[in-house]
Design a protein around this motif. Structure first.
Motif, mmCIF file in Angstrom:
data_model
loop_
_atom_site.group_PDB
_atom_site.id
_atom_site.type_symbol
_atom_site.label_atom_id
_atom_site.label_comp_id
_atom_site.label_asym_id
_atom_site.label_seq_id
_atom_site.Cartn_x
_atom_site.Cartn_y
_atom_site.Cartn_z
ATOM 1 N N TYR A 19 52.400 38.195 32.033
ATOM 2 C CA TYR A 19 52.162 39.553 31.552
ATOM 3 C C TYR A 19 50.918 39.522 30.660
ATOM 4 O O TYR A 19 50.783 38.642 29.805
ATOM 5 C CB TYR A 19 53.330 40.049 30.704
ATOM 6 N N LEU A 20 50.029 40.464 30.824
ATOM 7 C CA LEU A 20 48.893 40.650 29.925
ATOM 8 C C LEU A 20 48.918 42.081 29.427
ATOM 9 O O LEU A 20 49.032 43.017 30.231
ATOM 10 C CB LEU A 20 47.573 40.378 30.641
ATOM 11 N N VAL A 62 47.305 49.087 27.172
ATOM 12 C CA VAL A 62 47.190 48.857 28.606
ATOM 13 C C VAL A 62 47.870 47.535 28.924
ATOM 14 O O VAL A 62 47.757 46.569 28.159
ATOM 15 C CB VAL A 62 45.714 48.847 29.072
ATOM 16 N N GLY A 63 48.616 47.482 30.025
ATOM 17 C CA GLY A 63 49.309 46.250 30.385
ATOM 18 C C GLY A 63 49.567 46.150 31.875
ATOM 19 O O GLY A 63 49.683 47.151 32.565
ATOM 20 N N TRP A 64 49.647 44.940 32.362
ATOM 21 C CA TRP A 64 49.986 44.686 33.758
ATOM 22 C C TRP A 64 50.633 43.310 33.847
ATOM 23 O O TRP A 64 50.588 42.525 32.911
ATOM 24 C CB TRP A 64 48.762 44.793 34.667
ATOM 25 N N ARG A 65 51.287 43.046 34.981
ATOM 26 C CA ARG A 65 51.957 41.769 35.171
ATOM 27 C C ARG A 65 51.653 41.250 36.567
ATOM 28 O O ARG A 65 51.445 42.015 37.507
ATOM 29 C CB ARG A 65 53.459 41.916 34.967
ATOM 30 N N VAL A 66 51.650 39.917 36.685
ATOM 31 C CA VAL A 66 51.309 39.279 37.952
ATOM 32 C C VAL A 66 52.310 38.159 38.211
ATOM 33 O O VAL A 66 52.537 37.324 37.333
ATOM 34 C CB VAL A 66 49.880 38.692 37.921
ATOM 35 N N PRO A 67 52.924 38.116 39.387
ATOM 36 C CA PRO A 67 53.800 36.990 39.699
ATOM 37 C C PRO A 67 53.012 35.685 39.722
ATOM 38 O O PRO A 67 51.859 35.650 40.188
ATOM 39 C CB PRO A 67 54.344 37.322 41.097
ATOM 40 N N MET A 68 53.616 34.612 39.244
ATOM 41 C CA MET A 68 52.939 33.318 39.278
ATOM 42 C C MET A 68 52.593 32.900 40.695
ATOM 43 O O MET A 68 51.618 32.168 40.909
ATOM 44 C CB MET A 68 53.813 32.259 38.607
ATOM 45 N N THR A 69 53.340 33.358 41.673
ATOM 46 C CA THR A 69 53.033 33.035 43.069
ATOM 47 C C THR A 69 51.714 33.646 43.525
ATOM 48 O O THR A 69 51.159 33.232 44.545
ATOM 49 C CB THR A 69 54.170 33.516 43.995
ATOM 50 N N GLU A 83 47.760 31.218 42.475
ATOM 51 C CA GLU A 83 47.702 29.842 42.980
ATOM 52 C C GLU A 83 46.366 29.173 42.727
ATOM 53 O O GLU A 83 46.288 27.990 42.420
ATOM 54 C CB GLU A 83 48.013 29.828 44.479
ATOM 55 N N THR A 84 45.263 29.929 42.847
ATOM 56 C CA THR A 84 43.926 29.358 42.725
ATOM 57 C C THR A 84 43.178 29.963 41.541
ATOM 58 O O THR A 84 43.582 30.990 40.984
ATOM 59 C CB THR A 84 43.110 29.612 44.002
ATOM 60 N N GLU A 85 42.063 29.344 41.189
ATOM 61 C CA GLU A 85 41.228 29.881 40.113
ATOM 62 C C GLU A 85 40.678 31.255 40.499
ATOM 63 O O GLU A 85 40.543 32.136 39.644
ATOM 64 C CB GLU A 85 40.063 28.932 39.807
ATOM 65 N N ASP A 86 40.363 31.434 41.776
ATOM 66 C CA ASP A 86 39.885 32.747 42.236
ATOM 67 C C ASP A 86 40.965 33.810 42.059
ATOM 68 O O ASP A 86 40.662 34.961 41.722
ATOM 69 C CB ASP A 86 39.458 32.679 43.702
ATOM 70 N N ASP A 87 42.224 33.433 42.290
ATOM 71 C CA ASP A 87 43.333 34.370 42.083
ATOM 72 C C ASP A 87 43.414 34.788 40.623
ATOM 73 O O ASP A 87 43.604 35.974 40.308
ATOM 74 C CB ASP A 87 44.665 33.732 42.489
ATOM 75 N N VAL A 88 43.286 33.826 39.722
ATOM 76 C CA VAL A 88 43.351 34.123 38.288
ATOM 77 C C VAL A 88 42.204 35.043 37.897
ATOM 78 O O VAL A 88 42.386 36.010 37.139
ATOM 79 C CB VAL A 88 43.311 32.821 37.461
ATOM 80 N N GLU A 89 41.027 34.768 38.418
ATOM 81 C CA GLU A 89 39.860 35.602 38.120
ATOM 82 C C GLU A 89 40.083 37.036 38.586
ATOM 83 O O GLU A 89 39.823 37.992 37.852
ATOM 84 C CB GLU A 89 38.626 35.006 38.804
ATOM 85 N N GLN A 143 39.393 39.634 35.562
ATOM 86 C CA GLN A 143 38.615 40.857 35.795
ATOM 87 C C GLN A 143 39.321 42.095 35.240
ATOM 88 O O GLN A 143 38.687 42.911 34.548
ATOM 89 C CB GLN A 143 38.307 41.013 37.284
ATOM 90 N N PRO A 144 40.633 42.263 35.496
ATOM 91 C CA PRO A 144 41.329 43.395 34.875
ATOM 92 C C PRO A 144 41.326 43.331 33.349
ATOM 93 O O PRO A 144 41.267 44.373 32.685
ATOM 94 C CB PRO A 144 42.753 43.282 35.424
ATOM 95 N N LEU A 145 41.367 42.115 32.779
ATOM 96 C CA LEU A 145 41.337 41.980 31.324
ATOM 97 C C LEU A 145 40.012 42.467 30.757
ATOM 98 O O LEU A 145 39.980 43.203 29.758
ATOM 99 C CB LEU A 145 41.588 40.520 30.937
ATOM 100 N N ARG A 146 38.919 42.077 31.366
ATOM 101 C CA ARG A 146 37.606 42.546 30.895
ATOM 102 C C ARG A 146 37.524 44.072 30.947
ATOM 103 O O ARG A 146 37.057 44.717 30.003
ATOM 104 C CB ARG A 146 36.490 41.932 31.750
#
Length: 224
Positions: free
Chosen positions: A132-133, A188-195, A198-204, A209-212
């Motif tokens: 969650y962020l 503002v908030g959103w959540r992402v399943p850990m699944t 998987e990759t650094e591109d997924d995290v980005e 990107q949504p955090l920025r």
């Protein structure tokens, strides 16, 4: 299953968790580097804590009688950054950002306060692991709340759709402590399943990107 096989499973689970939590901490470091990019917000780590149970505490504190859950520190843990690392909003433009990791959303505390029994949880196949962020900004005006109490006000008044929509939401001012007439607090908030991470591109793509974008949006007051 004999005891020897059970203990093999325990050791296997410990190694798996260590590797998994290393991944969580890598994602956390990527989030912190992204926060560092926003120099004007002067975001610094203010506090972190277990969510559902006690923190480990000092090494001199007697651990006898503690829950086993207390020693799974990253099972459900949140980290908070705030402007200048302070607990309370000081002036308009002050921001706080939360990163929360949940290993198992089926974790459930009994109403009688006893230690949760994993045998009573929903199946692991039906459960999920999350990141969650979420962030707040004091856009204008003033109040006497700490960041933690502002978070509490929002949790008491918001619905789940507002919490995790990724859209800017106004925190209800009538729940704040001694708010000025013009006070405006954004969330503002959103959540992402850990699944999905998987990759650094997924995290980005799904976190950074949504955090920025979120940090850019929440510090700006809407125009009439």
């Amino acid at each position: 299953m004999d005891l020897n096989e059970k203990m093999q499973n325990v050791r296997r689970a410990s190694r798996l968790l260590a590797a998994y939590y290393r991944r969580v901490m890598t994602i956390l470091a990527m989030v912190e580097r992204t926060l560092d990019e926003k120099k004007k917000l002067r975001l610094k780590l203010h506090y972190w804590s277990s969510t559902q149970h006690q923190n480990i505490g000092k090494q001199s504190t007697n651990p006898v009688g503690r829950w086993g859950w207390d020693f799974l520190v990253l099972q459900d843990t949140w980290f908070r950054w705030s402007t200048d690392g302070k607990a309370a909003p000081v002036k308009p433009g002050s921001v706080q950002v939360y990163f929360q990791h949940v290993t198992d959303d089926a974790y459930d505390k009994p109403e009688d306060g006893t230690e949760p029994d994993p045998a009573t949880f929903a199946s692991v196949e039906e459960s999920q692991s999350w990141v969650y962020l979420y962030a707040y900004a004091l856009v204008r005006g003033s109040c006497e709340d700490s960041w933690a109490s502002i978070d509490g006000v929002f949790e008491d008044t918001a619905n789940e759709e507002d919490e995790w929509s990724g859209e800017v939401v106004v925190v209800q001012s009538d729940g704040l402590e001694n708010p000025s007439a013009d006070v405006l607090v954004h969330y503002v908030g959103w959540r992402v399943p850990m699944t999905d991470l998987e990759t650094e591109d997924d995290v980005e793509a799904k976190l950074l990107q949504p955090l920025r974008a979120a940090l850019d949006k929440i510090v700006i007051a809407p125009t009439a």
